[in-house]
Design a protein around this motif. Structure first.
Motif, mmCIF file in Angstrom:
data_model
loop_
_atom_site.group_PDB
_atom_site.id
_atom_site.type_symbol
_atom_site.label_atom_id
_atom_site.label_comp_id
_atom_site.label_asym_id
_atom_site.label_seq_id
_atom_site.Cartn_x
_atom_site.Cartn_y
_atom_site.Cartn_z
ATOM 1 N N HIS A 1 0.853 -1.192 0.000
ATOM 2 C CA HIS A 1 0.000 0.000 0.000
ATOM 3 C C HIS A 1 0.886 1.239 0.000
ATOM 4 N N ARG B 1 -5.416 2.383 -1.227
ATOM 5 C CA ARG B 1 -6.050 1.259 -0.546
ATOM 6 C C ARG B 1 -6.293 0.104 -1.515
ATOM 7 N N ALA B 2 -6.581 -1.064 -0.957
ATOM 8 C CA ALA B 2 -6.731 -2.288 -1.755
ATOM 9 C C ALA B 2 -7.793 -2.156 -2.843
ATOM 10 N N VAL C 1 -2.758 7.317 0.969
ATOM 11 C CA VAL C 1 -2.495 5.876 0.982
ATOM 12 C C VAL C 1 -3.379 5.245 -0.086
#
Length: 134
Positions: A25, A54-55, A52
């Motif tokens: 990430h 994210r998935a 960040v």
């Protein structure tokens, strides 16, 4: 409910760096400078935020900065939001923002929450609108 438009600005990304890639990430830091208006007063805004990836492909970000007038008044801000990467390389952010100031003409900002729309194109040019959230 969205209230009145309290600010708008146009600017440019001035720097970017990778802070971490742990766990797959990536965490990025971006800084920007912008000019515009806050409560109809001409201002310059300098800020930095971390995002960040994210998935699910969305971004989570937090930032801070300082808004300054030509007369030397300052308003600091802290914000957080969610970003969406677009196919054309731009990023669309939506989030909340909170202010602190000792400047009398901006005092109302101390007692309100704001929401923002922050668009960054593929070349790093940014356009933002801030609304009072009542």
């Amino acid at each position: 409910m969205l209230g009145e438009l309290i600010g708008q600005e146009q600017g440019v990304t001035t720097g970017m760096r990778v802070l971490s890639t742990d766990g797959g990430h990536p965490v990025m830091e971006a800084s920007f400078q912008a000019t515009g208006t806050m409560l109809e007063v001409p201002v310059k805004d300098i800020g930095t935020y971390e995002s960040v990836l994210r998935a699910d492909g969305t971004l989570w970000g937090e930032g801070q900065g300082v808004v300054m007038t030509q007369e030397g008044e300052t308003v600091t801000w802290h914000g957080s939001g969610v970003g969406r990467l677009n196919q054309n390389g731009s990023v669309s952010w939506r989030g909340s923002i909170f202010f602190e100031t000792a400047a009398e003409r901006f005092a109302k900002l101390n007692s309100l929450a704001g929401v923002f729309e922050f668009e960054v194109d593929a070349d790093g040019k940014a356009d933002a609108k801030l609304y009072e959230w009542s």
